[in-house]
Design an enzyme around this catalytic site. Structure first.
Site, PDB file in Angstrom:
ATOM      1  N   GLY A 107       0.918  -1.024   0.046  1.00 28.38           N
ATOM      2  CA  GLY A 107      -0.352  -0.169  -0.319  1.00 28.38           C
ATOM      3  C   GLY A 107       1.384   1.372  -0.377  1.00 28.38           C
ATOM      4  N   ALA A 108       2.060   0.721  -0.681  1.00 29.51           N
ATOM      5  CA  ALA A 108       3.388   2.098  -0.252  1.00 29.51           C
ATOM      6  C   ALA A 108       2.161   3.338  -1.555  1.00 29.51           C
ATOM      7  CB  ALA A 108       4.326   1.636  -0.695  1.00 29.51           C
TER       8      ALA A 108
ATOM      9  N   HIS B  17      -9.886   0.921  17.871  1.00 34.93           N
ATOM     10  CA  HIS B  17      -9.885   2.144  17.274  1.00 34.93           C
ATOM     11  C   HIS B  17     -10.879   2.654  16.800  1.00 34.93           C
ATOM     12  CE1 HIS B  17      -7.283   5.362  15.149  1.00 34.93           C
ATOM     13  NE2 HIS B  17      -7.346   4.120  14.205  1.00 34.93           N
TER      14      HIS B  17
ATOM     15  N   ARG C 209      -1.835  11.234  20.773  1.00 32.35           N
ATOM     16  CA  ARG C 209      -2.901  11.695  21.104  1.00 32.35           C
ATOM     17  C   ARG C 209      -3.459  12.637  22.583  1.00 32.35           C
ATOM     18  NH1 ARG C 209      -6.521   9.469  15.836  1.00 32.35           N
ATOM     19  NH2 ARG C 209      -5.265  10.527  14.021  1.00 32.35           N
TER      20      ARG C 209
ATOM     21  N   THR D  35      -4.487  -0.829   7.956  1.00 29.84           N
ATOM     22  CA  THR D  35      -5.723  -1.117   7.136  1.00 29.84           C
ATOM     23  C   THR D  35      -6.971  -0.751   8.255  1.00 29.84           C
ATOM     24  OG1 THR D  35      -4.507  -2.013   5.261  1.00 29.84           O
ATOM     25  CG2 THR D  35      -7.325  -1.495   5.136  1.00 29.84           C
TER      26      THR D  35
ATOM     27  N   ARG E 106     -14.778   4.444  10.195  1.00 30.39           N
ATOM     28  CA  ARG E 106     -14.164   3.113  10.240  1.00 30.39           C
ATOM     29  C   ARG E 106     -14.896   2.090  10.421  1.00 30.39           C
ATOM     30  NH1 ARG E 106     -11.451   5.983  14.745  1.00 30.39           N
ATOM     31  NH2 ARG E 106     -10.202   7.205  14.266  1.00 30.39           N
TER      32      ARG E 106
ATOM     33  N   ASN F 299     -12.893  -3.781   2.364  1.00 28.14           N
ATOM     34  CA  ASN F 299     -11.109  -3.461   2.975  1.00 28.14           C
ATOM     35  C   ASN F 299     -10.980  -5.328   3.459  1.00 28.14           C
ATOM     36  OD1 ASN F 299     -10.908  -1.413   2.663  1.00 28.14           O
ATOM     37  ND2 ASN F 299     -10.993  -0.227   4.874  1.00 28.14           N
TER      38      ASN F 299
HETATM   39  N1  LIG Z   1      -4.841   2.366  12.582  1.00 27.34           N
HETATM   40  C1  LIG Z   1      -4.972   3.546  11.558  1.00 27.34           C
HETATM   41  O1  LIG Z   1      -4.785   4.508  13.108  1.00 27.34           O
HETATM   42  C2  LIG Z   1      -4.529   4.388  10.708  1.00 27.34           C
HETATM   43  C3  LIG Z   1      -4.185   5.174  10.395  1.00 27.34           C
HETATM   44  C4  LIG Z   1      -4.780   5.948   9.572  1.00 27.34           C
HETATM   45  C5  LIG Z   1      -4.815   5.335   8.292  1.00 27.34           C
HETATM   46  N2  LIG Z   1      -5.658   4.126   8.550  1.00 27.34           N
HETATM   47  C6  LIG Z   1      -5.560   3.407   7.585  1.00 27.34           C
HETATM   48  O2  LIG Z   1      -5.211   2.772   6.193  1.00 27.34           O
HETATM   49  C7  LIG Z   1      -5.764   2.505   4.986  1.00 27.34           C
HETATM   50  C8  LIG Z   1      -5.040   3.494   3.731  1.00 27.34           C
HETATM   51  O3  LIG Z   1      -5.161   4.865   4.086  1.00 27.34           O
HETATM   52  P1  LIG Z   1      -4.317   6.087   2.977  1.00 27.34           P
HETATM   53  O4  LIG Z   1      -4.851   7.302   3.772  1.00 27.34           O
HETATM   54  O5  LIG Z   1      -2.991   5.809   2.922  1.00 27.34           O
HETATM   55  O6  LIG Z   1      -5.459   5.457   1.672  1.00 27.34           O
HETATM   56  P2  LIG Z   1      -4.706   5.795  -0.040  1.00 27.34           P
HETATM   57  O7  LIG Z   1      -6.299   6.183  -0.307  1.00 27.34           O
HETATM   58  O8  LIG Z   1      -4.182   7.203   0.137  1.00 27.34           O
HETATM   59  O9  LIG Z   1      -3.983   4.478  -0.764  1.00 27.34           O
HETATM   60  C9  LIG Z   1      -4.561   3.229  -0.188  1.00 27.34           C
HETATM   61  C10 LIG Z   1      -3.819   2.518  -0.372  1.00 27.34           C
HETATM   62  O10 LIG Z   1      -4.471   1.369  -0.940  1.00 27.34           O
HETATM   63  C11 LIG Z   1      -4.437   0.543  -1.951  1.00 27.34           C
HETATM   64  N3  LIG Z   1      -5.722   0.121  -2.578  1.00 27.34           N
HETATM   65  C12 LIG Z   1      -6.549   0.864  -2.510  1.00 27.34           C
HETATM   66  N4  LIG Z   1      -8.319  -0.604  -2.503  1.00 27.34           N
HETATM   67  C13 LIG Z   1      -7.202  -1.585  -2.572  1.00 27.34           C
HETATM   68  C14 LIG Z   1      -7.217  -2.879  -3.070  1.00 27.34           C
HETATM   69  N5  LIG Z   1      -8.521  -3.446  -3.903  1.00 27.34           N
HETATM   70  N6  LIG Z   1      -6.227  -3.883  -3.299  1.00 27.34           N
HETATM   71  C15 LIG Z   1      -5.127  -3.590  -3.015  1.00 27.34           C
HETATM   72  N7  LIG Z   1      -5.169  -1.846  -2.835  1.00 27.34           N
HETATM   73  C16 LIG Z   1      -5.522  -1.215  -2.478  1.00 27.34           C
HETATM   74  C17 LIG Z   1      -3.996   1.952  -2.832  1.00 27.34           C
HETATM   75  O11 LIG Z   1      -3.198   0.900  -3.786  1.00 27.34           O
HETATM   76  C18 LIG Z   1      -2.999   2.446  -2.292  1.00 27.34           C
HETATM   77  O12 LIG Z   1      -1.669   2.448  -1.817  1.00 27.34           O
HETATM   78  C19 LIG Z   1      -7.405   2.861   4.844  1.00 27.34           C
HETATM   79  O13 LIG Z   1      -7.794   1.980   5.532  1.00 27.34           O
HETATM   80  C20 LIG Z   1      -6.788   3.543   6.493  1.00 27.34           C
HETATM   81  O14 LIG Z   1      -8.320   3.569   6.892  1.00 27.34           O
HETATM   82  C21 LIG Z   1      -5.752   3.439   9.471  1.00 27.34           C
HETATM   83  O1  LIG Z   2      -9.471   7.958  11.398  1.00 29.05           O
HETATM   84  C1  LIG Z   2      -9.312   7.692  10.420  1.00 29.05           C
HETATM   85  O2  LIG Z   2     -10.292   7.466   9.328  1.00 29.05           O
HETATM   86  C2  LIG Z   2      -8.251   7.417   9.928  1.00 29.05           C
HETATM   87  C3  LIG Z   2      -7.095   7.106  11.283  1.00 29.05           C
HETATM   88  O3  LIG Z   2      -8.096   5.323  11.719  1.00 29.05           O
HETATM   89  C4  LIG Z   2      -6.704   7.800  12.116  1.00 29.05           C
HETATM   90  O4  LIG Z   2      -7.415   7.808  13.370  1.00 29.05           O
HETATM   91  O5  LIG Z   2      -5.939   8.707  12.241  1.00 29.05           O
END
Ligand SMILES: NC(=O)c1ccc[n+]([C@@H]2O[C@H](COP(=O)([O-])OP(=O)(O)OC[C@H]3O[C@@H](n4cnc5c(N)ncnc54)[C@H](O)[C@@H]3O)[C@@H](O)[C@H]2O)c1
Ligand SMILES: O=C(O)C[C@H](O)C(=O)O
Length: 317
Positions: A8-9, A178, A154, A122, A91, A98
């Site tokens: 997911g880079a 979360h 936070r 994710t 979420r 997802n």
């Molecule tokens: N746990 C946490 O604290 C936290 C914090 C931030 C983001 N997130 C989560 O991380 C994930 C990514 O967030 P982001 O802001 O980078 O999103 P983004 O849309 O910028 O990136 C998503 C990535 O996932 C890939 N992707 C999307 N759909 C796909 C699929 N069907 N198959 C394969 N790859 C796929 C994309 O190519 C991309 O690399 C989200 O689910 C977001 O909610 C979690």
């Molecule tokens: O809030 C979101 O959807 C992204 C992440 O889980 C966050 O808490 O920053």
């Protein structure tokens, strides 16, 4: 020496996390992974990052791939692939879609990198950790999620700001989902080593407002700038640094618990866990009555959502 792979880079969090992780001295090889069709973008990311390495003197092998099988040989695999929520969404609305992405990814990780640790980012992260654990068939200590580590950070920042002390003087934890049902552990909160409830100023602390700010932080940031990036990116890097440095720090991550907390468990959920090179090991803890009730409600919620999602995945087959 360690190989870190970020699946997911090409995304917001994945690309920033990659850059932050590249500062960790133990990381000697990094693989940026994206979906087929994103080769040029990944190539650009590598070139851009290499420029920053030249500026700061970082030496590491940097590669990219769109083939999941290339996770082979990784020590830590970070999964950020999947949709982020849009402003106004919960979420948990992302769970089924997802989970399909995560299940497919985890299966290949389990086959190709059976000794790796798999860090889920994710969302909804607790449910995705459970999906990854099941589909990778890795051991529970190998699969964990960012959990409430970011929420704990936070809250720590808000407490430090309120008491006008350096963040390193504040220890605090949020456990559970979360998400909405997260539970702050005021009983485990200290400032300068002193339990917060033993500070005369404690009664004035705006607990509710602080927790409201923590709960709504993700939503606030997404509404204003589209994505949360720096907070999660640094939080991910902290976990990677702790593991690769074999530091045995206790951080609050999403891990599988059977019944370690007051007999509550059978879910992947945010709990204090010891992190080292071998993996992630939840620490059995005792909580105050009110905290137990909150944690139980949070675990019940995540366990039932996880069961629903796993059933949907089975019906897909
Ligand atoms: N746990 C946490 O604290 C936290 C914090 C931030 C983001 N997130 C989560 O991380 C994930 C990514 O967030 P982001 O802001 O980078 O999103 P983004 O849309 O910028 O990136 C998503 C990535 O996932 C890939 N992707 C999307 N759909 C796909 C699929 N069907 N198959 C394969 N790859 C796929 C994309 O190519 C991309 O690399 C989200 O689910 C977001 O909610 C979690
Ligand atoms: O809030 C979101 O959807 C992204 C992440 O889980 C966050 O808490 O920053």
């Amino acid at each position: 020496m360690a190989k870190v792979t970020i699946i997911g880079a090409t995304g917001n969090v994945g690309s920033f996390a990659a850059h932050t992780i590249s500062e960790i001295p133990h990381v000697t090889e990094m693989l940026l992974m994206g979906r087929p069709g994103r080769e040029n973008f990944l190539e650009g990311c590598c070139r851009d990052m290499s420029d920053s390495f030249a500026a700061r003197g970082t030496q590491m092998r940097l590669a990219h791939s769109t083939r999941l099988v290339d996770v082979e040989g990784s020590d830590i695999i970070i999964c950020t692939s999947g949709a982020p929520r849009q402003a106004g969404q919960d979420r948990n609305d992302l769970a089924v879609a997802n989970a399909r992405v995560v299940a497919e990814t985890a299966e290949i990780v389990g086959e190709r990198a059976p000794d790796a640790l798999l860090l889920m980012v994710t969302n909804p992260v607790d449910v995705m950790t459970a999906v990854a654990l099941k589909y990778s068939e890795l051991e529970p200590w190998q699969v964990f999620g960012l959990g409430t580590h970011l929420d704990s950070m936070r809250l720590k920042a808000l407490i430090a700001g309120y008491f006008k002390v350096h963040v390193s003087e504040v220890h605090t934890r949020i456990i559970g989902e979360h998400g909405e049902s997260m539970v702050p552990l005021w009983s485990a909160t200290t400032i300068g080593g002193i339990q917060i409830c033993n500070l005369p100023t404690f009664s004035g602390i705006p607990h509710r407002e602080m927790m409201e700010t923590v709960r709504s932080s993700g939503q606030f940031i997404i509404k204003n700038k589209g994505a949360t990036v720096y907070g999660p990116g640094e939080a991910i890097a902290t976990l990677v640094r702790t593991i690769l440095g074999d530091e045995n720090r206790i951080l609050t991550v999403s891990g599988y618990i059977k019944s370690e907390v007051h007999g509550i468990g059978d879910a992947c959920i945010g709990v204090p866990a010891r992190l080292n090179r071998k993996g992630v090991f939840p620490v059995p803890i005792r909580l105050e009555e009110q905290e137990v009730a909150g944690f139980k409600a949070s675990v019940d919620k995540i366990r039932s959502l996880t069961a629903e999602v796993l059933e949907r995945l089975e019906n897909d087959c």
